[in-house]
Design a protein around this motif. Sequence first.
Motif, mmCIF file in Angstrom:
data_model
loop_
_atom_site.group_PDB
_atom_site.id
_atom_site.type_symbol
_atom_site.label_atom_id
_atom_site.label_comp_id
_atom_site.label_asym_id
_atom_site.label_seq_id
_atom_site.Cartn_x
_atom_site.Cartn_y
_atom_site.Cartn_z
ATOM 1 N N UNK A 49 0.810 -1.216 0.000
ATOM 2 C CA UNK A 49 0.000 0.000 0.000
ATOM 3 C C UNK A 49 0.840 1.261 0.000
ATOM 4 N N UNK A 50 1.919 1.260 0.784
ATOM 5 C CA UNK A 50 2.782 2.432 0.823
ATOM 6 C C UNK A 50 3.482 2.681 -0.496
ATOM 7 N N UNK A 51 3.910 1.602 -1.156
ATOM 8 C CA UNK A 51 4.562 1.748 -2.461
ATOM 9 C C UNK A 51 3.581 2.250 -3.505
ATOM 10 N N UNK A 52 2.350 1.773 -3.452
ATOM 11 C CA UNK A 52 1.332 2.248 -4.398
ATOM 12 C C UNK A 52 1.092 3.744 -4.222
ATOM 13 N N UNK A 53 1.099 4.174 -2.956
ATOM 14 C CA UNK A 53 0.890 5.600 -2.695
ATOM 15 C C UNK A 53 2.041 6.424 -3.270
ATOM 16 N N UNK A 54 3.250 5.899 -3.208
ATOM 17 C CA UNK A 54 4.399 6.587 -3.788
ATOM 18 C C UNK A 54 4.267 6.665 -5.319
ATOM 19 N N UNK A 55 3.728 5.597 -5.905
ATOM 20 C CA UNK A 55 3.486 5.608 -7.352
ATOM 21 C C UNK A 55 2.479 6.701 -7.705
ATOM 22 N N UNK A 78 -1.083 1.590 7.162
ATOM 23 C CA UNK A 78 -0.657 1.360 8.537
ATOM 24 C C UNK A 78 0.027 2.612 9.073
ATOM 25 N N UNK A 79 0.030 2.767 10.404
ATOM 26 C CA UNK A 79 0.576 3.980 11.016
ATOM 27 C C UNK A 79 2.028 4.212 10.625
ATOM 28 N N UNK A 80 2.849 3.159 10.630
ATOM 29 C CA UNK A 80 4.264 3.316 10.286
ATOM 30 C C UNK A 80 4.428 3.746 8.829
ATOM 31 N N UNK A 81 3.570 3.213 7.960
ATOM 32 C CA UNK A 81 3.626 3.582 6.537
ATOM 33 C C UNK A 81 3.105 4.998 6.342
ATOM 34 N N UNK A 82 2.101 5.387 7.134
ATOM 35 C CA UNK A 82 1.583 6.751 7.075
ATOM 36 C C UNK A 82 2.706 7.756 7.304
ATOM 37 N N UNK A 83 3.528 7.478 8.313
ATOM 38 C CA UNK A 83 4.632 8.384 8.642
ATOM 39 C C UNK A 83 5.607 8.491 7.478
ATOM 40 N N UNK A 87 6.315 11.945 5.524
ATOM 41 C CA UNK A 87 7.698 12.443 5.452
ATOM 42 C C UNK A 87 8.111 12.690 4.001
ATOM 43 N N UNK A 88 7.704 11.779 3.111
ATOM 44 C CA UNK A 88 7.999 11.952 1.689
ATOM 45 C C UNK A 88 7.338 13.217 1.159
ATOM 46 N N UNK A 89 6.071 13.427 1.499
ATOM 47 C CA UNK A 89 5.347 14.615 1.039
ATOM 48 C C UNK A 89 6.027 15.890 1.534
ATOM 49 N N UNK A 90 6.484 15.877 2.772
ATOM 50 C CA UNK A 90 7.143 17.055 3.331
ATOM 51 C C UNK A 90 8.486 17.311 2.645
ATOM 52 N N UNK A 91 9.224 16.248 2.365
ATOM 53 C CA UNK A 91 10.506 16.398 1.666
ATOM 54 C C UNK A 91 10.301 16.956 0.258
ATOM 55 N N UNK A 104 -8.206 15.412 5.077
ATOM 56 C CA UNK A 104 -8.082 14.250 5.958
ATOM 57 C C UNK A 104 -9.034 14.370 7.139
ATOM 58 N N UNK A 105 -9.308 13.236 7.770
ATOM 59 C CA UNK A 105 -10.116 13.239 8.993
ATOM 60 C C UNK A 105 -9.256 12.942 10.225
ATOM 61 N N UNK A 106 -7.982 12.607 10.002
ATOM 62 C CA UNK A 106 -7.055 12.365 11.102
ATOM 63 C C UNK A 106 -6.534 13.723 11.582
ATOM 64 N N UNK A 107 -7.117 14.231 12.675
ATOM 65 C CA UNK A 107 -6.833 15.596 13.104
ATOM 66 C C UNK A 107 -5.411 15.770 13.639
ATOM 67 N N UNK A 108 -4.830 14.716 14.173
ATOM 68 C CA UNK A 108 -3.450 14.796 14.634
ATOM 69 C C UNK A 108 -2.506 14.959 13.450
ATOM 70 N N UNK A 109 -2.782 14.222 12.384
ATOM 71 C CA UNK A 109 -1.953 14.327 11.182
ATOM 72 C C UNK A 109 -2.150 15.680 10.496
ATOM 73 N N UNK A 110 -3.376 16.180 10.516
ATOM 74 C CA UNK A 110 -3.659 17.497 9.944
ATOM 75 C C UNK A 110 -2.823 18.562 10.654
#
Length: 214
Positions: A49-55, A78-83, A87-91, A104-110
């Motif tokens: 899933x994380x690799x697909x998101x990178x694609x 998964x939470x670890x993949x979310x991070x 991080x990739x998006x921020x870079x 997003x609905x994850x307010x901590x991540x927002x």
Amino acid sequence: MTVRDIVGEPLTAFGEATGKQIDEKVASLLDLVKLNKDFASRYPHEFSGGQRQRIGVARALALNPSFIVCDEPISALDVSIQAQVVNLLEELQEELNLTYLFIAHDLSMVRHISNRVAVMYLGILVELADRNELYRDPLHPYTQALLSAIPVADPVYNEKRRRIILEGDVPSPVNPPSGCRFRTRCPLAAEICKEKTPEWREVKQGHFAACHMI
């Protein structure tokens, strides 16, 4: 479709590259999102899933945009993949000077990723402010209820804070309530909320809200 086809499709659709140029650009984009360029011949089901998101990110970057809409980009991971994805998006944001509209609905991540935060209810903006300002001093009753639902790891603080429970169901967006759309669930609702749509206004410098009770 292979990864090469998926990532290269915008280049073909907008006539930005052909033939070998597409292969070179796809390889460059995969490298940018930290994927092996040899993955270009593979298919989506062969990736995590994380690799697909990178694609997906690579495809979004194909035409060198300055503005990208990220609609729930980490919700199914998964939470670890979310991070890793965040991080990739921020870079990429820093490297390519990008602007994100992060939905997003994850307010901590927002809070983690955003500079400014807008809160919507039933398709309408109800509050907008700088990230720290909004989380420190939410003005709209819906925003207050949302933020009170964020899980907190500190049990002592968690015991002291007030959890706001909204009653009733979310109305249909096809047939929303008259006046303020939030009034059917709002603990502060008054007669004016039923009769008049609240004005969108700047309550404090840079802090906007739409509520009769503010």
